[in-house]
Write a protein that holds these residues in place. Structure first.
Motif, PDB file in Angstrom:
ATOM      1  N   ASP A 122     -10.776   4.921   0.362  1.00  0.00           N
ATOM      2  CA  ASP A 122     -10.449   4.999  -1.063  1.00  0.00           C
ATOM      3  C   ASP A 122     -11.456   5.900  -1.770  1.00  0.00           C
ATOM      4  O   ASP A 122     -12.659   5.635  -1.755  1.00  0.00           O
ATOM      5  CB  ASP A 122     -10.457   3.609  -1.699  1.00  0.00           C
ATOM      6  N   ALA A 133      -9.266   3.346 -12.058  1.00  0.00           N
ATOM      7  CA  ALA A 133      -9.719   2.177 -11.298  1.00  0.00           C
ATOM      8  C   ALA A 133      -9.280   0.929 -12.055  1.00  0.00           C
ATOM      9  O   ALA A 133      -9.930   0.497 -12.994  1.00  0.00           O
ATOM     10  CB  ALA A 133     -11.237   2.203 -11.123  1.00  0.00           C
ATOM     11  N   SER A 134      -8.158   0.368 -11.648  1.00  0.00           N
ATOM     12  CA  SER A 134      -7.612  -0.829 -12.270  1.00  0.00           C
ATOM     13  C   SER A 134      -7.721  -1.995 -11.289  1.00  0.00           C
ATOM     14  O   SER A 134      -8.104  -1.809 -10.126  1.00  0.00           O
ATOM     15  CB  SER A 134      -6.145  -0.594 -12.648  1.00  0.00           C
ATOM     16  N   MET A 193      -7.034  -3.563  -3.572  1.00  0.00           N
ATOM     17  CA  MET A 193      -6.775  -2.875  -2.313  1.00  0.00           C
ATOM     18  C   MET A 193      -8.062  -2.533  -1.565  1.00  0.00           C
ATOM     19  O   MET A 193      -8.066  -2.457  -0.337  1.00  0.00           O
ATOM     20  CB  MET A 193      -5.961  -1.606  -2.567  1.00  0.00           C
ATOM     21  N   CYS A 194      -9.145  -2.296  -2.308  1.00  0.00           N
ATOM     22  CA  CYS A 194     -10.388  -1.903  -1.621  1.00  0.00           C
ATOM     23  C   CYS A 194     -11.423  -3.029  -1.602  1.00  0.00           C
ATOM     24  O   CYS A 194     -12.600  -2.779  -1.368  1.00  0.00           O
ATOM     25  CB  CYS A 194     -10.969  -0.650  -2.270  1.00  0.00           C
ATOM     26  N   TRP A 238      -7.479   8.240  -6.011  1.00  0.00           N
ATOM     27  CA  TRP A 238      -7.088   7.640  -7.285  1.00  0.00           C
ATOM     28  C   TRP A 238      -7.839   8.300  -8.430  1.00  0.00           C
ATOM     29  O   TRP A 238      -8.988   8.699  -8.286  1.00  0.00           O
ATOM     30  CB  TRP A 238      -7.388   6.136  -7.275  1.00  0.00           C
ATOM     31  N   HIS A 250      -2.159   8.321   5.031  1.00  0.00           N
ATOM     32  CA  HIS A 250      -3.100   7.750   4.074  1.00  0.00           C
ATOM     33  C   HIS A 250      -4.514   8.267   4.364  1.00  0.00           C
ATOM     34  O   HIS A 250      -4.808   8.751   5.466  1.00  0.00           O
ATOM     35  CB  HIS A 250      -3.084   6.223   4.150  1.00  0.00           C
ATOM     36  N   ILE A 290       2.997   1.536  -5.408  1.00  0.00           N
ATOM     37  CA  ILE A 290       1.834   1.601  -6.304  1.00  0.00           C
ATOM     38  C   ILE A 290       2.200   2.328  -7.590  1.00  0.00           C
ATOM     39  O   ILE A 290       1.788   1.929  -8.685  1.00  0.00           O
ATOM     40  CB  ILE A 290       0.659   2.286  -5.586  1.00  0.00           C
ATOM     41  N   PHE A 304     -12.215   7.708  -5.485  1.00  0.00           N
ATOM     42  CA  PHE A 304     -11.898   7.695  -6.908  1.00  0.00           C
ATOM     43  C   PHE A 304     -12.462   8.961  -7.556  1.00  0.00           C
ATOM     44  O   PHE A 304     -13.630   9.296  -7.350  1.00  0.00           O
ATOM     45  CB  PHE A 304     -12.472   6.446  -7.569  1.00  0.00           C
ATOM     46  N   ASP A 360       0.811  -1.217   0.000  1.00  0.00           N
ATOM     47  CA  ASP A 360       0.000   0.000   0.000  1.00  0.00           C
ATOM     48  C   ASP A 360       0.846   1.270   0.000  1.00  0.00           C
ATOM     49  O   ASP A 360       0.318   2.372   0.133  1.00  0.00           O
ATOM     50  CB  ASP A 360      -0.950   0.011   1.202  1.00  0.00           C
ATOM     51  N   THR A 370       1.882   0.330 -11.005  1.00  0.00           N
ATOM     52  CA  THR A 370       0.936   0.848 -11.994  1.00  0.00           C
ATOM     53  C   THR A 370       1.634   1.058 -13.339  1.00  0.00           C
ATOM     54  O   THR A 370       1.097   0.701 -14.397  1.00  0.00           O
ATOM     55  CB  THR A 370       0.327   2.174 -11.511  1.00  0.00           C
ATOM     56  N   GLU A 412      -6.108  -1.252  -7.805  1.00  0.00           N
ATOM     57  CA  GLU A 412      -6.909  -0.502  -6.819  1.00  0.00           C
ATOM     58  C   GLU A 412      -8.095  -1.325  -6.331  1.00  0.00           C
ATOM     59  O   GLU A 412      -8.465  -1.266  -5.148  1.00  0.00           O
ATOM     60  CB  GLU A 412      -7.405   0.812  -7.426  1.00  0.00           C
TER      61      GLU A 412
END
Length: 556
Positions: free
Chosen positions: A472, A370-371, A377-378, A367, A451, A164, A474, A159, A168, A374
């Motif tokens: 998170d 949205a891949s 992670m959520c 973010w 974070h 990241i 987006f 994280d 990415t 991510e």
């Protein structure tokens, strides 16, 4: 990544085994011969090594070749063996990029070596054989990525924003890689050797054994050979700035018609569309296609026709060298590229909403795409998404399959005013997407480590606020044109910074090409062009259409 099933003791890497690892017939091998030369290898000799430039594609005439994966820690994983009639190559060999695996002769081996230029010529000249080989090159790269082995190893917390950032980049570049947590025993010796006196985490261990300390994307791309071939020309016919759908489309059509083409991108190929998890309204894909898959195919297609694609490299200024060109593009690394014509396809940069201190949370819970990274992670958590366009709708539907709840926040009252009907209907039918109309985020809270810990939103209709422990957020609120690098050359822009073209250019002469900007021989396509439709299909169409105007400019 050069594998086969002949004599393999391991399970297949890909279900489409026949397409991924075909065996060429004697007649097909004869069609390959004019494009290469026969080489002999002693037992144990390397045909190529991971992390070092590969010589091209090898078609085995006799003997066996063992292919293994190796990471920066020296760990090896036997992959497969290849024998007579099979070929060793993957998509990277179209441009001579470093190999992703090791290949050693098991006994004497004789093979035809087809260098990158010869391979590209073969794929273009022989349509039937070229189709088989191209399909295999793409499927092999996909298989390697899915295997989870090979490529650089990133040591750092999953994280961590810097981890990241690197993951990415490698994911969007379709480059195999792995990650290791700092506490993993595998990384203990490496940490003890490299971290105490040399820079912070993450560490990146290359297949060659070299260690990088939290490298920039430019450094990592250069060390992995992702930055494309060194320009083979002092002057290109066309330089394309941006490797999104518009830029890749222009590259494919221009290179296929014999023009010398270079493509420059600050991040990688695909642009914003490359982060889309499903594009369902693009012609010819009734079940949809991911932006990554679409751009990945276009990237291979452009390289097949000989386009030089260089990333990550940022163009910082466009300089006009004469009344009608040529033009010099100055790069952030101090280099430059000169071309007779220029296509501006630099797209747009993600727009930040007016949320206090939002920049400090970017990569730490905020973010702009949205891949699967991510989404992982959520997983199982509640998330918030701001935006009312198609990209926001696609992201909301994708995240809903992973998160426990998706709060979709829009400033307006009606989602249908800015989003395609099929997405509006799908959102309405998805139980764990909650639409919050006339709502905006007003504050972000941080954890001790910096974070995102939670956020507060406010309903503009009644002023009611609500604080939620959402980690998170987006953001899909549109983008601003990426045109700062063209301003010094006085290119005409509209009030929002988009490039004016054709009849919209002040004082344009009658008959000015619709995609030509205010400078002769400079064109704009895709999202960066004023008046464009801001759709993948439109961008690809403009990329194809601009090539006719380029020919006319070169002829003039």
């Amino acid at each position: 990544m050069d594998e086969s099933t002949t004599g393999a003791a391991h399970p297949p890497l890909h279900p489409r085994q026949a397409d991924t690892f075909p065996t060429l017939t004697a007649a097909e091998i004869d069609r390959v011969r004019p494009h290469g030369e026969v080489r002999s290898f002693r037992s144990g000799e390397a045909l190529f090594e991971a992390g070092r430039p590969a010589a091209g594609m090898f078609v085995i005439l006799s003997g066996q070749v063992a292919v293994t994966l190796r990471d920066g820690l020296g760990r090896r994983r036997p992959l497969v063996e290849q024998g007579p009639g099979q070929f060793l190559a993957e998509a990277g060999q179209l441009s001579g990029r470093p190999a992703l695996a090791d290949a050693h002769a098991e006994g004497p081996v004789e093979a035809i070596l087809v260098p990158p230029a010869g391979l590209r010529a073969l794929l273009v000249a022989d349509a039937a054989l070229g189709e088989r080989i191209t399909r295999a090159l793409i499927l092999r790269r996909v298989a390697l990525i899915q295997s989870g082995h090979g490529g650089p190893l990133i040591v750092g917390a999953a994280d961590d924003a810097e981890v990241i950032r690197l993951v990415t980049f490698l994911t969007r570049s379709s480059h195999p890689h792995g990650t290791v947590e700092p506490g993993d025993p595998v990384a203990a010796d490496l940490m003890a050797e490299h971290r105490p006196c040399q820079g912070p985490l993450p560490l990146v261990i290359l297949p060659t054994g070299a260690v990088l300390h939290n490298p920039s994307l430019a450094e990592l791309g250069q060390r992995l050979g992702l930055s494309g071939r060194a320009p083979a020309r002092d002057l290109f016919d066309v330089a394309i700035v941006g490797a999104g759908p518009a830029g890749l489309s222009a590259a494919v059509y221009a290179a296929s018609e014999g023009l010398s083409v270079t493509v420059l991108d600050a991040v990688g190929y695909g642009g914003q569309a490359g982060a889309s998890m499903r594009i369902e309204n693009y012609l010819g894909f009734p079940t949809g296609i991911t932006g990554k898959a679409l751009s990945g195919r276009a990237f291979v297609q452009a390289e097949k026709f000989g386009a030089d694609i260089v990333f990550p490299t940022r163009v910082v200024e466009l300089v006009r060298l004469g009344p009608a060109g040529p033009y010099r593009l100055d790069l952030s690394d101090g280099g430059s590229v000169t071309a007779r014509t220029v296509v501006i396809a630099s797209g747009a940069r993600y727009r930040r909403p007016a949320i206090p201190e939002i920049d400090r949370f970017e990569g730490r819970g905020v973010w702009y795409w949205a891949s699967p990274l991510e989404a992982k992670m959520c997983a199982g958590a509640e998330v918030a998404l701001v935006g009312g366009g198609n990209s926001a709708g696609q992201a909301a539907v994708f995240l809903a399959a992973h998160a426990s709840k998706v709060n979709l926040l829009i400033r307006g009252d009606d989602l249908g005013r800015s989003m395609s009907r099929y997405l509006v209907d799908r959102i309405g039918a998805t139980a764990n997407i909650a639409l919050c109309a006339a709502t905006e985020v007003t504050a972000l809270d941080a954890t001790a480590a910096g974070h995102l810990a939670g956020l507060t939103w406010r309903c503009r209709q009644d002023g009611r606020t609500e604080a939620r422990p959402i980690r998170d957020l987006f953001i899909f609120v549109g983008a601003d044109p990426e045109t700062s690098w063209v301003r010094p050359c006085a290119l005409k822009l509209d009030t929002h910074g988009f490039v004016l073209t054709g009849a919209s250019v002040p004082g344009a002469a009658p008959g000015k090409p619709p995609l030509e900007a205010s400078l002769p021989g400079v064109f704009a396509i895709g999202d960066v062009r004023a008046g464009s439709v801001k759709r993948v299909g439109g961008a690809i169409g403009e990329g194809a259409a601009v090539v006719a105007a380029i020919h006319a400019a070169l002829a003039a």
